[in-house]
Design a protein around this motif. Structure first.
Motif, PDB file in Angstrom:
ATOM      1  N   ARG A  12      51.728  40.208  39.809  1.00 31.80           N
ATOM      2  CA  ARG A  12      50.385  40.400  39.252  1.00 31.80           C
ATOM      3  C   ARG A  12      50.425  41.051  37.871  1.00 31.80           C
ATOM      4  O   ARG A  12      49.692  40.672  36.958  1.00 31.80           O
ATOM      5  CB  ARG A  12      49.576  41.259  40.227  1.00 31.80           C
ATOM      6  CG  ARG A  12      48.167  41.560  39.814  1.00 31.80           C
ATOM      7  CD  ARG A  12      47.404  42.178  40.957  1.00 31.80           C
ATOM      8  NE  ARG A  12      47.109  41.199  41.992  1.00 31.80           N
ATOM      9  CZ  ARG A  12      47.800  41.040  43.102  1.00 31.80           C
ATOM     10  NH1 ARG A  12      48.850  41.807  43.335  1.00 31.80           N
ATOM     11  NH2 ARG A  12      47.475  40.127  43.970  1.00 31.80           N
ATOM     12  N   LEU A  43      42.771  33.734  40.604  1.00 28.79           N
ATOM     13  CA  LEU A  43      41.367  34.133  40.537  1.00 28.79           C
ATOM     14  C   LEU A  43      41.265  35.419  39.735  1.00 28.79           C
ATOM     15  O   LEU A  43      42.206  36.206  39.681  1.00 28.79           O
ATOM     16  CB  LEU A  43      40.809  34.417  41.946  1.00 28.79           C
ATOM     17  CG  LEU A  43      41.004  33.388  43.041  1.00 28.79           C
ATOM     18  CD1 LEU A  43      40.419  33.935  44.339  1.00 28.79           C
ATOM     19  CD2 LEU A  43      40.323  32.088  42.667  1.00 28.79           C
ATOM     20  N   GLU A  52      44.104  37.730  40.954  1.00 28.21           N
ATOM     21  CA  GLU A  52      44.554  37.591  42.335  1.00 28.21           C
ATOM     22  C   GLU A  52      45.107  36.182  42.497  1.00 28.21           C
ATOM     23  O   GLU A  52      44.728  35.269  41.757  1.00 28.21           O
ATOM     24  CB  GLU A  52      43.393  37.780  43.319  1.00 28.21           C
ATOM     25  CG  GLU A  52      42.634  39.097  43.184  1.00 28.21           C
ATOM     26  CD  GLU A  52      43.405  40.290  43.710  1.00 28.21           C
ATOM     27  OE1 GLU A  52      44.437  40.079  44.381  1.00 28.21           O
ATOM     28  OE2 GLU A  52      42.984  41.430  43.438  1.00 28.21           O
ATOM     29  N   VAL A  53      45.986  36.028  43.499  1.00 25.02           N
ATOM     30  CA  VAL A  53      46.566  34.708  43.731  1.00 25.02           C
ATOM     31  C   VAL A  53      46.204  34.214  45.131  1.00 25.02           C
ATOM     32  O   VAL A  53      46.111  35.002  46.076  1.00 25.02           O
ATOM     33  CB  VAL A  53      48.105  34.740  43.545  1.00 25.02           C
ATOM     34  CG1 VAL A  53      48.781  35.525  44.674  1.00 25.02           C
ATOM     35  CG2 VAL A  53      48.674  33.332  43.476  1.00 25.02           C
ATOM     36  N   VAL A  54      45.984  32.915  45.229  1.00 24.63           N
ATOM     37  CA  VAL A  54      45.764  32.268  46.519  1.00 24.63           C
ATOM     38  C   VAL A  54      46.790  31.143  46.618  1.00 24.63           C
ATOM     39  O   VAL A  54      46.811  30.245  45.774  1.00 24.63           O
ATOM     40  CB  VAL A  54      44.333  31.692  46.633  1.00 24.63           C
ATOM     41  CG1 VAL A  54      44.142  30.992  47.968  1.00 24.63           C
ATOM     42  CG2 VAL A  54      43.304  32.797  46.460  1.00 24.63           C
ATOM     43  N   ALA A 100      45.088  32.557  57.309  1.00 26.21           N
ATOM     44  CA  ALA A 100      44.234  33.664  56.841  1.00 26.21           C
ATOM     45  C   ALA A 100      44.251  33.789  55.332  1.00 26.21           C
ATOM     46  O   ALA A 100      43.592  34.660  54.781  1.00 26.21           O
ATOM     47  CB  ALA A 100      44.700  34.965  57.476  1.00 26.21           C
ATOM     48  N   TYR A 101      45.017  32.941  54.642  1.00 29.26           N
ATOM     49  CA  TYR A 101      45.230  33.131  53.204  1.00 29.26           C
ATOM     50  C   TYR A 101      44.717  31.976  52.350  1.00 29.26           C
ATOM     51  O   TYR A 101      44.977  31.943  51.146  1.00 29.26           O
ATOM     52  CB  TYR A 101      46.737  33.307  52.943  1.00 29.26           C
ATOM     53  CG  TYR A 101      47.391  34.305  53.855  1.00 29.26           C
ATOM     54  CD1 TYR A 101      47.251  35.662  53.623  1.00 29.26           C
ATOM     55  CD2 TYR A 101      48.124  33.892  54.963  1.00 29.26           C
ATOM     56  CE1 TYR A 101      47.839  36.587  54.468  1.00 29.26           C
ATOM     57  CE2 TYR A 101      48.713  34.812  55.820  1.00 29.26           C
ATOM     58  CZ  TYR A 101      48.566  36.153  55.569  1.00 29.26           C
ATOM     59  OH  TYR A 101      49.141  37.067  56.407  1.00 29.26           O
ATOM     60  N   ALA A 102      44.075  31.003  52.964  1.00 26.55           N
ATOM     61  CA  ALA A 102      43.691  29.780  52.243  1.00 26.55           C
ATOM     62  C   ALA A 102      44.925  29.136  51.602  1.00 26.55           C
ATOM     63  O   ALA A 102      44.866  28.581  50.514  1.00 26.55           O
ATOM     64  CB  ALA A 102      42.614  30.045  51.194  1.00 26.55           C
TER      65      ALA A 102
ATOM     66  N   ARG B 411      37.900  33.988  49.097  1.00 23.52           N
ATOM     67  CA  ARG B 411      39.294  33.995  48.632  1.00 23.52           C
ATOM     68  C   ARG B 411      39.619  35.277  47.878  1.00 23.52           C
ATOM     69  O   ARG B 411      40.709  35.846  48.035  1.00 23.52           O
ATOM     70  CB  ARG B 411      39.545  32.779  47.730  1.00 23.52           C
ATOM     71  CG  ARG B 411      39.631  31.496  48.520  1.00 23.52           C
ATOM     72  CD  ARG B 411      39.812  30.286  47.621  1.00 23.52           C
ATOM     73  NE  ARG B 411      39.879  29.076  48.442  1.00 23.52           N
ATOM     74  CZ  ARG B 411      39.945  27.848  47.938  1.00 23.52           C
ATOM     75  NH1 ARG B 411      39.943  27.668  46.632  1.00 23.52           N
ATOM     76  NH2 ARG B 411      40.009  26.812  48.744  1.00 23.52           N
ATOM     77  N   LEU B 412      38.679  35.726  47.080  1.00 21.18           N
ATOM     78  CA  LEU B 412      38.906  36.957  46.315  1.00 21.18           C
ATOM     79  C   LEU B 412      39.032  38.158  47.268  1.00 21.18           C
ATOM     80  O   LEU B 412      39.948  38.978  47.142  1.00 21.18           O
ATOM     81  CB  LEU B 412      37.729  37.152  45.350  1.00 21.18           C
ATOM     82  CG  LEU B 412      37.953  38.024  44.130  1.00 21.18           C
ATOM     83  CD1 LEU B 412      39.168  37.583  43.335  1.00 21.18           C
ATOM     84  CD2 LEU B 412      36.705  37.987  43.235  1.00 21.18           C
ATOM     85  N   MET B 414      39.921  38.074  50.410  1.00 17.69           N
ATOM     86  CA  MET B 414      41.165  37.947  51.168  1.00 17.69           C
ATOM     87  C   MET B 414      42.349  38.428  50.341  1.00 17.69           C
ATOM     88  O   MET B 414      43.188  39.199  50.813  1.00 17.69           O
ATOM     89  CB  MET B 414      41.351  36.467  51.551  1.00 17.69           C
ATOM     90  CG  MET B 414      42.641  36.104  52.235  1.00 17.69           C
ATOM     91  SD  MET B 414      44.082  35.934  51.160  1.00 17.69           S
ATOM     92  CE  MET B 414      43.502  34.716  49.990  1.00 17.69           C
ATOM     93  N   SER B 415      42.379  37.966  49.102  1.00 18.75           N
ATOM     94  CA  SER B 415      43.506  38.303  48.246  1.00 18.75           C
ATOM     95  C   SER B 415      43.599  39.819  48.054  1.00 18.75           C
ATOM     96  O   SER B 415      44.687  40.402  48.079  1.00 18.75           O
ATOM     97  CB  SER B 415      43.320  37.593  46.909  1.00 18.75           C
ATOM     98  OG  SER B 415      44.499  37.617  46.183  1.00 18.75           O
TER      99      SER B 415
END
Lengths: 139, 419
Positions: A12, A43, A52-54, A100-102, B411-412, B414-415
């Motif tokens: 990050r 994101l 943030e990362v997905v 749970a993390y997409a 998503r935000l 969760m992250s």
């Protein structure tokens, strides 16, 4: 048991939010510059400004595999990658309930789920990152 | 007498997840799976795709023999358990074999319920729970011109779609005021029903069959409003009931299903239960027979971990509804509740529907926390929403963003949660 290897590690503090990784992924996986097709998503929290990362974490004990009713998802014991087999997939989206993390998501544009497969060990996102924020790692 | 440290009865999602969880903690304790199925493990959820011929029976196994060999698991197929004796730790099978276990998992699933309709038990009819059921129904579709389906739940509506696509004239009889109560809000259910009706399918809600007969090779179903439906094919999909007949006299407590705690322990020491056979604690209280795939997988994982560890670190968060449903090219996803219980106040419902564009979204909050989200053709990340509900995450600080763009906001969150 499975080896927990193969996930892309996101640093990050190095990320500048340039989204080059997303463009590279979309080009590699979907031959498009449309970043909605990227398997990695960066994101930004508009309040804090933090990135943030997905991304699929290639879990060692994957929930998506456990909720797939057609055997379309398997954890490769050698590479650690969770592999999606489009011939077996029925498009039920239950894998998205298990994650749970997409890390595996439905993309309406292509009409099926998409996920990171680490580009057979040479991830396009990592190669495209000028800030060395992405690298194949062990989780 | 044969012996196994771990004895697992059943071979679908709960059983398979339990095996993985056990082997993660105990690599060489003997582990045996007894299953009534002669086939390799498969999911009941896949069966509609067999009926539609989209998949073939041999293409959808959840794992192969090599998986069991690799995990040092003995798989015994085509074996039905007929009795369990907790005091002596012995399981008896239909072929007369006896198995002594140290730790037993009951993951025997559910079977179709037969509603008490006069005449029904005297005629043959289709159900959809096993691979054989699916093959029989698939083959029957080739010879039928009309069908009547009793029940309007997910299993029924999946089959109805296949029937319609095979050119069959279908009538659905649903006792409740709407189809798909388990996974769709009234408005969403209405939109889905409209899709089916546009395909020529007749849906009769608030009706119950009062008689079933077979005359001149046709089924005659009489409804409580006096109407009769005549059809070539009869399918009954009026719910399922946990398979617990082998527990009579065993002392294992059965209510609607085998009663378990959050560690998946039954009332008898050394015996766990998971999956569609289990009545687990509900996330919002009470005992729940959830009967859904993600629940079965989570329960199996929990049971396996506790069977191997015995220290109770893995706890089941409690059952919530989790459904995904694909119909006529549309996707319904529903996580949590879709209608507030009438006796409870304090729910905030944000419902947004575009009937023409066929897009629907409902978000339900209680005291700033998510309790349910369901959409049609507005896909979100179901696993993230599940965790937002189970984690009782306070959405107040991000409420506007969440309501406007739930997928991105989820998503935000969760992250940030998992960082």
């Amino acid at each position: 048991m499975h080896k927990g290897v193969g996930a892309i590690h996101y640093q990050r503090e190095r990320c500048q939010g340039c989204l080059s990784c997303m463009v590279a992924c979309a080009q590699q996986k979907s031959a498009t510059n449309d970043i909605t097709q990227s398997r990695i998503r960066i994101l930004m929290d508009e309040v804090s400004g933090a990135f943030e990362v997905v991304l699929c974490l290639q879990c060692s004990d994957p929930g998506c595999v456990g909720t797939c009713p057609s055997g379309a998802l398997t954890k490769n014991g050698e590479t650690g990658v969770i592999e999606w087999d489009d011939r077996r997939c029925v498009g039920c989206l239950l894998c998205t309930v298990g994650c749970a993390y997409a890390g595996i998501v439905y993309e309406a544009e292509v009409g099926h789920v998409i996920k990171c497969d680490i580009c057979a060990g040479r991830p396009a996102c990592s190669a495209a990152c000028a800030h060395n924020a992405l690298a194949l790692g062990t989780v | 007498m044969q012996e196994s440290k771990y004895l697992v009865v059943g071979s679908s999602h709960a059983a398979l997840q339990a095996i993985i969880a056990i082997r993660k903690r105990d690599v060489d304790g003997s582990l045996t799976v007894l299953t009534r199925e002669p086939r390799l493990p498969y999911s009941p959820t896949i069966l509609p795709y067999i009926v539609s011929s989209q998949k073939q029976p041999d293409d959808i196994s959840l794992c192969d023999e090599a998986h069991f060999a690799r995990n040092n698991v003995t798989l015994v197929r085509g074996t039905t358990v007929t009795a369990v004796q907790p005091d002596t730790k012995i399981v008896r099978t239909g072929s007369g074999d006896e198995w002594r276990y140290d730790r037993l998992l009951l993951a025997t699933g559910a079977s179709p319920a037969t509603p008490p309709i006069p005449g029904l038990r005297e005629v043959p009819f289709h159900v959809l729970r096993t691979m054989n059921d699916a093959i029989e129904l698939r083959d029957a579709l080739r010879h039928a011109a009309s069908a009547v389906v009793i029940g309007g739940g997910l299993c029924a509506m999946h089959a109805v779609e296949s029937m319609a696509k095979a050119g069959i004239t279908v009538t659905v009889v649903e006792i409740c005021d709407r189809i798909l109560r388990e996974c769709a809000s009234p408005r969403a259910g209405e939109m889905i029903a409209r899709s089916f009706m546009a395909e020529g399918i007749e849906i009769r809600t608030n009706r119950s069959p009062v008689a079933v007969a077979r005359e001149a090779g046709k089924y005659v179903v009489t409804l409580n409003d006096g109407a009769t439906i005549v059809a070539d094919l009869l399918m009954v999909a009026a719910g399922v009931k946990p398979v617990t007949d082998y527990l009579v006299g065993s002392g294992v407590k059965v209510n609607r299903g085998i009663v378990v705690d959050e560690l998946m322990r039954t009332s008898e020491p050394g015996i766990w239960a998971a999956g569609d056979v289990a009545e687990t604690p509900g996330f919002w209280g009470g005992g729940v027979v959830n009967g859904i795939l993600p629940g079965a997988a989570a329960q199996g994982r929990t049971a396996g971990a506790n069977m191997a560890d015995g220290n109770g670190t893995e706890r089941y968060a409690g059952a919530i509804p989790l459904n995904t449903y694909h119909f006529f090219g549309h996707h319904l996803i529903s996580v949590g509740i879709n209608q507030p219980p009438s006796e409870v106040a304090g729910f905030e419902i944000h419902e947004d529907a575009d009937d023409d564009g066929y897009i629907y979204r409902q978000i339900m909050l209680q005291e700033g926390r998510l309790v349910g989200i369901s959409t049609i053709d507005d896909v979100f990340d179901a696993g993230i929403m599940k965790h937002i509900i189970l984690g009782r995450i306070d959405l107040s600080p991000v409420k506007a963003a969440f309501l406007a763009r739930p997928r991105e906001a989820g998503r935000l969150l969760m992250s940030q949660m998992w960082r």
